[in-house]
Motif scaffolding. Structure first.
Motif, PDB file in Angstrom:
ATOM      1  N   UNK A   1       5.363   5.548   2.843  1.00 27.56           N
ATOM      2  CA  UNK A   1       4.641   6.991   1.671  1.00 27.56           C
ATOM      3  C   UNK A   1       6.041   7.834   1.352  1.00 27.56           C
ATOM      4  N   UNK A   2       5.530   8.476  -0.381  1.00 31.04           N
ATOM      5  CA  UNK A   2       6.411   9.499  -0.538  1.00 31.04           C
ATOM      6  C   UNK A   2       6.102  11.169  -1.019  1.00 31.04           C
ATOM      7  N   UNK A   3       6.896  11.525  -0.728  1.00 32.34           N
ATOM      8  CA  UNK A   3       6.801  12.966  -0.267  1.00 32.34           C
ATOM      9  C   UNK A   3       7.540  13.804   0.218  1.00 32.34           C
TER      10      UNK A   3
ATOM     11  N   UNK B   1      -0.398  14.954   4.344  1.00 36.57           N
ATOM     12  CA  UNK B   1      -1.514  13.350   4.872  1.00 36.57           C
ATOM     13  C   UNK B   1      -0.901  11.952   4.329  1.00 36.57           C
ATOM     14  N   UNK B   2      -0.099  12.811   2.896  1.00 44.29           N
ATOM     15  CA  UNK B   2       0.815  10.861   2.554  1.00 44.29           C
ATOM     16  C   UNK B   2       1.698  10.797   3.671  1.00 44.29           C
ATOM     17  N   UNK B   3       2.103  11.299   5.165  1.00 40.64           N
ATOM     18  CA  UNK B   3       2.592  10.362   5.593  1.00 40.64           C
ATOM     19  C   UNK B   3       1.601  10.040   7.117  1.00 40.64           C
ATOM     20  N   UNK B   4       0.639  11.213   6.593  1.00 40.09           N
ATOM     21  CA  UNK B   4      -0.237  10.875   8.416  1.00 40.09           C
ATOM     22  C   UNK B   4      -0.818   9.160   7.232  1.00 40.09           C
ATOM     23  N   UNK B   5      -1.276   8.811   6.339  1.00 40.78           N
ATOM     24  CA  UNK B   5      -1.333   7.485   5.663  1.00 40.78           C
ATOM     25  C   UNK B   5      -0.619   6.561   6.537  1.00 40.78           C
ATOM     26  N   UNK B   6       0.476   6.832   6.998  1.00 40.22           N
ATOM     27  CA  UNK B   6       1.507   5.499   7.273  1.00 40.22           C
ATOM     28  C   UNK B   6       1.633   5.917   8.679  1.00 40.22           C
ATOM     29  N   UNK B   7       1.505   6.723   9.456  1.00 34.72           N
ATOM     30  CA  UNK B   7       1.361   6.611  10.497  1.00 34.72           C
ATOM     31  C   UNK B   7       0.270   6.142  11.028  1.00 34.72           C
ATOM     32  N   UNK B   8      -1.314   5.834  10.222  1.00 41.04           N
ATOM     33  CA  UNK B   8      -2.306   5.760  10.773  1.00 41.04           C
ATOM     34  C   UNK B   8      -2.258   4.316  10.229  1.00 41.04           C
ATOM     35  N   UNK B   9      -1.506   3.753   9.503  1.00 42.93           N
ATOM     36  CA  UNK B   9      -1.582   2.425   8.745  1.00 42.93           C
ATOM     37  C   UNK B   9      -2.662   2.166   7.684  1.00 42.93           C
ATOM     38  N   UNK B  10      -2.937   2.716   6.983  1.00 46.86           N
ATOM     39  CA  UNK B  10      -3.726   2.578   5.358  1.00 46.86           C
ATOM     40  C   UNK B  10      -2.569   2.900   4.453  1.00 46.86           C
TER      41      UNK B  10
ATOM     42  N   UNK C   1       1.248  -1.244   0.397  1.00 44.21           N
ATOM     43  CA  UNK C   1      -0.377   0.183   0.115  1.00 44.21           C
ATOM     44  C   UNK C   1       0.953   0.962   0.064  1.00 44.21           C
ATOM     45  N   UNK C   2       0.798   1.738  -1.235  1.00 45.09           N
ATOM     46  CA  UNK C   2       1.562   3.440  -1.415  1.00 45.09           C
ATOM     47  C   UNK C   2       1.539   4.643  -1.734  1.00 45.09           C
ATOM     48  N   UNK C   3       1.527   5.392  -0.799  1.00 39.97           N
ATOM     49  CA  UNK C   3       0.845   6.466  -1.198  1.00 39.97           C
ATOM     50  C   UNK C   3       1.519   7.371  -1.484  1.00 39.97           C
ATOM     51  N   UNK C   4       1.057   8.494  -2.704  1.00 33.19           N
ATOM     52  CA  UNK C   4       2.067   9.356  -3.600  1.00 33.19           C
ATOM     53  C   UNK C   4       1.320  10.539  -2.884  1.00 33.19           C
ATOM     54  N   UNK C   5       2.279  11.819  -2.596  1.00 32.06           N
ATOM     55  CA  UNK C   5       1.769  13.010  -2.033  1.00 32.06           C
ATOM     56  C   UNK C   5       0.943  13.689  -2.978  1.00 32.06           C
ATOM     57  N   UNK C   6       1.289  14.057  -3.744  1.00 27.55           N
ATOM     58  CA  UNK C   6       0.752  14.078  -5.426  1.00 27.55           C
ATOM     59  C   UNK C   6       0.797  13.511  -6.776  1.00 27.55           C
ATOM     60  N   UNK C   7       0.046  13.595  -7.445  1.00 22.00           N
ATOM     61  CA  UNK C   7       0.554  13.083  -9.043  1.00 22.00           C
ATOM     62  C   UNK C   7       0.978  13.830  -9.861  1.00 22.00           C
TER      63      UNK C   7
END
Length: 348
Positions: free
Chosen positions: A104-106, A91-100, A52-58
């Motif tokens: 994350x990259x940002x 928001x992207x690092x918050x996704x890692x902190x929250x476990x979703x 599960x990978x979160x990018x800040x913006x596309x």
């Protein structure tokens, strides 16, 4: 290849305080623990492990990620990437902190702030090695001295996004007082160019491919942030220590994939352009090609995933100056280059 999930737009007037937000998130994680990340989680297809990978913006600053996905590099290394855009650095690092999200990259300052507030966070690689922003205008001539921004309105994403931070520091270092000598107009991330074209500001601080699209409408690049700032960890790969402990093989596979993808981006620009056209199908192909040419010319995507000390120092100097970070966590404490070093050694 996995499709990207885009976030809903946030109100343009909304400004997030990164330190307050991440301090609260960090204490939550430190106190009750994030949702468990299962090291044995695998994808149903071909035994690949779901990431599960979160990018800040596309955006095309992250071309190494997209090249790796389209070239099958992540899958070759056993990973099934599920990528979603969070809508900003906080928001992207918050996704890692929250476990979703697992990674994350940002703006990697997010991990630094978390650590300074007693929370978790490690940076295991760099994805963007220069400030990947350009000053774009339809009315201004090229600017070489930041003092020439006096009297101008400049549109960026809201604080705490990196293009706001870089612009604010540049203006203040030039002796300009915000709100008096020069004005920053905050808008939703990704809408900077539209705001400038609509007359809300003299110049937009934006990234590719929006910059190339603006040039196609008659705008010009009038200021180059990549060379002004120099080596800069603009975007890092952030992860929790618990993820590293539970599944170091997944972390190694991801970092190795980024190292391989970064090399392919620079070795095969034609393929990078092909990928970029697929990632941004709504833009004319020639606009996307021009954007990739600019990204590579200014050495914006990381040429190697390893995080260098000068890149990190320039990021921290800026964030400490702006008051976003204290600098109380050292390079050796926040950066784990061991995975990048193994990746480089394995690909020689």
């Amino acid at each position: 290849m996995t499709n990207h999930v885009r976030p809903p737009a946030t109100p343009s007037g909304r400004v997030l305080n990164r330190r307050r937000f991440l301090a609260a998130s960090s204490m939550l994680v430190a106190g009750i623990g994030a949702a468990p990340l299962m090291g044995s989680r695998t994808a149903s297809a071909a035994g690949l492990k779901t990431v599960r990978f979160s990018e800040a913006v596309h955006n095309l600053g992250y071309i190494n990620l997209y090249v790796g996905m389209h070239a099958g590099i992540f899958k070759k290394n056993g990973l099934d990437m599920k990528v979603s855009a969070a809508g900003g650095d906080t928001q992207t690092f918050a996704a890692v902190l929250g476990g979703s999200a697992d990674f994350a990259i940002g703006d990697a300052t997010m991990a630094q702030i978390s650590r300074e507030n007693g929370g978790p966070g490690v940076v295991v690689g760099t994805v963007v090695q220069r400030a990947h922003y350009f000053g774009v205008s339809k009315t201004l001539k090229p600017i070489t001295d930041p003092k020439e921004f006096k009297g101008l309105k400049i549109v960026t994403s809201p604080e705490p996004n990196t293009n706001f931070s870089v612009t604010k520091r540049m203006l203040e270092k030039a002796g300009l007082k915000l709100g008096t000598d020069a004005t920053i107009v905050p808008v939703n991330p990704g809408t900077e160019i539209a705001a400038m074209l609509a007359g809300q500001a003299d110049m937009a601080v934006a990234y590719q491919p929006s910059v190339a699209a603006a040039e196609a409408q008659g705008a010009k690049v009038v200021f180059d942030f990549s060379n002004y700032v120099g080596p800069f960890c603009n975007t890092g790969i952030m992860v929790l220590p618990s993820t590293i402990q539970k599944d170091p093989e997944m972390v190694q596979a991801l970092v190795t994939s980024f190292e391989e993808a970064s090399r392919k981006t620079y070795a095969d620009p034609a393929f990078a352009k092909e990928v970029a056209r697929k990632e941004f199908p709504d833009l004319p192909g020639e606009v996307v090609d021009k954007a990739i040419d600019a990204e590579l010319k200014y050495l914006i995507p990381a040429q190697s995933v390893i995080t260098k000390q000068d890149q990190w120092k320039n990021l921290m100097d800026m964030q400490i100056y702006l008051g976003n970070a204290k600098g109380s966590v050292s390079f050796e404490q926040i950066i784990d280059n061991s995975f990048a070093e193994k990746a480089i050694a394995s690909l020689k």
